[in-house]
Write an enzyme that holds these catalytic residues in place. Sequence first.
Site, short mmCIF file in Angstrom:
data_model
loop_
_atom_site.label_atom_id
_atom_site.label_comp_id
_atom_site.label_asym_id
_atom_site.label_seq_id
_atom_site.Cartn_x
_atom_site.Cartn_y
_atom_site.Cartn_z
CG ASP A 56 -2.26 0.68 0.95
OD1 ASP A 56 -2.20 1.84 0.53
OD2 ASP A 56 -3.35 0.11 1.16
CG HIS B 94 -1.07 1.43 -3.30
ND1 HIS B 94 -2.32 1.21 -2.78
CD2 HIS B 94 -0.75 0.28 -3.95
CE1 HIS B 94 -2.72 -0.01 -3.07
NE2 HIS B 94 -1.78 -0.60 -3.78
#
Length: 392
Positions: free
Chosen positions: A218, A241
């Site tokens: 993430d 991310h």
Amino acid sequence: MYKKLSFTICSLFLFLGFTIIAQAKDFDISAYGGSPNGDITEALTKAWTDACAATEASKVLVGAGTYNMNAVDLKGPCQAPTIEMQVNGVIQAPADPAALKGVDQWVKIGYVNAFTLSGTGTFDGQGPAAWKANDCAKNPNCNWPTMNFGFNFINNSYVRGVTSKDSKNFHVNVLSCNNFNFDGFNVSAPGDSPNTDGIHIGRSNGVSVANTNIATGDDCVSLGDGNTNVTVVNVTCGPGHGISVGSLGRYNNEQPVSNVNVKNCTVSNTMNGVRIKTWPGTPGDITITDMHFQDIIMNNVQNPILIDQEYCPSNQCDKSTPSKIKISNVSFENISGTSQTQEGVVLTCSSGVPCSNVTLSNINLTFNGAAVTAKCANVQPTITGTAPACAA
Ligand SMILES: *[C@@H]1O[C@H](CO)[C@@H](O)[C@H](O)[C@H]1NC(C)=O
Ligand SMILES: *[C@@H]1O[C@H](CO)[C@@H](O)[C@H](O)[C@H]1NC(C)=O
Ligand SMILES: *[C@@H]1O[C@H](CO)[C@@H](O)[C@H](O)[C@H]1NC(C)=O
Ligand SMILES: *[C@@H]1O[C@H](CO)[C@@H](O)[C@H](O)[C@H]1NC(C)=O
Ligand SMILES: *[C@@H]1O[C@H](CO)[C@@H](O)[C@H](O)[C@H]1NC(C)=O
Ligand SMILES: *[C@@H]1O[C@H](CO)[C@@H](O)[C@H](O)[C@H]1NC(C)=O
Ligand SMILES: *[C@@H]1O[C@H](CO)[C@@H](O)[C@H](O)[C@H]1NC(C)=O
Ligand SMILES: *[C@@H]1O[C@H](CO)[C@@H](O)[C@H](O)[C@H]1NC(C)=O
Ligand SMILES: *[C@@H]1O[C@H](CO)[C@@H](O)[C@H](O)[C@H]1NC(C)=O
């Protein structure tokens, strides 16, 4: 002669005195019954309690070896003027998420000043079983698994050298800290591990992340509300991310975010590069200002430069009312490399409160060998040097 000798003796004592003051007193977990291949939950907690109560500089030591450990909650305030925890071994969390049920953070450290976490060791959250059971993307009432680290209400402190591996949830949560510095820290988890954000920072002033490698599933670094004076420098990110401000504006009573500097970072094989995201249709009306992203290399990044004020994962919001968060004084400067998409620059600002004073300067991003395009809404970026102009 007598005078000279007493002077020398006096100096010797002074010298010894300084040596003792300069050298921290050790609290080795082995003196508290901690040993390799055993469970050190109690030993580490007791060593911390004594180190914290010491009147001189103190150091908790976890030597080489592999250890098991359940959740620990290590608190100040401490008597010790400085307190260090040096971990050179591998500490493993229980693999079964049920063993940490209801525990938000596996290694929770709080209410201390002048703390250092150091060493060459690894904190292994043993995440795979928890990742498999994670349904938080679909279930808003899911039970969030346990994070590896919580650093809460800590001032003037450092995290150096150690690695956070395979956390069940976020690797690190920094909450309400002042002058808190990561330097030479590492985060490592697979690219497909859910919600394993590297370092999440909230309500803090003066947090820096330097010389750190973050590979995770993430956001590499994410900034929540109430942060000021954040620096991210010499960081490599990917997979993951990207580096993210937000999401913000989903909840009431959020605090503004200001003065964030991201510099000399390399972002590789990630979903986003650098982004600012806010929710529409929600109560938040804070400001985000002074965000500077400079000297960044993107390698094969899906959305290298992104402002998204319509952030609404799984359609959990009402997109018909715009975000109330005002974004201003943002610069993207000297950002180069490769994009996985043609629209490498997307600036979607709020129709209610358009972005102001956004600068794009020397952006050299390519998609399939050609310069990327820019898509803009409710913003008129100032362009200096080479950078894509907003498509009409
Ligand atoms: C940290 O700094 C804040 C703000 O100055 C202060 O209120 C708090 O007591 C300090 N905490 C510690 C543990 O020193
Ligand atoms: C951190 O990660 C980098 C690359 O992933 C590696 O070269 C370095 O040795 C790691 N540092 C530590 C302290 O593990
Ligand atoms: C942020 O840093 C600046 C410069 O060091 C300082 O003046 C300001 O007070 C800091 N912000 C907060 C909220 O402390
Ligand atoms: C960034 O890396 C360079 C080269 O290793 C180093 O000289 C510099 O001090 C680093 N910056 C920070 C803030 O640590
Ligand atoms: C930028 O960071 C890299 C490591 O990620 C380092 O090798 C390089 O020296 C840094 N450059 C500067 C100018 O700090
Ligand atoms: C642009 O950024 C790259 C990567 O960080 C760096 O090596 C280079 O020196 C920067 N260029 C300028 C003009 O600052
Ligand atoms: C725009 O933001 C830059 C920083 O990115 C700042 O230096 C400049 O003064 C700002 N201009 C205005 C008109 O606010
Ligand atoms: C934007 O930057 C300028 C120049 O530094 C400053 O005067 C202005 O107050 C900043 N805007 C906000 C909202 O902080
Ligand atoms: C942009 O980057 C490409 C390689 O990615 C390089 O060949 C080109 O010279 C760069 N252009 C500028 C203006 O820096």
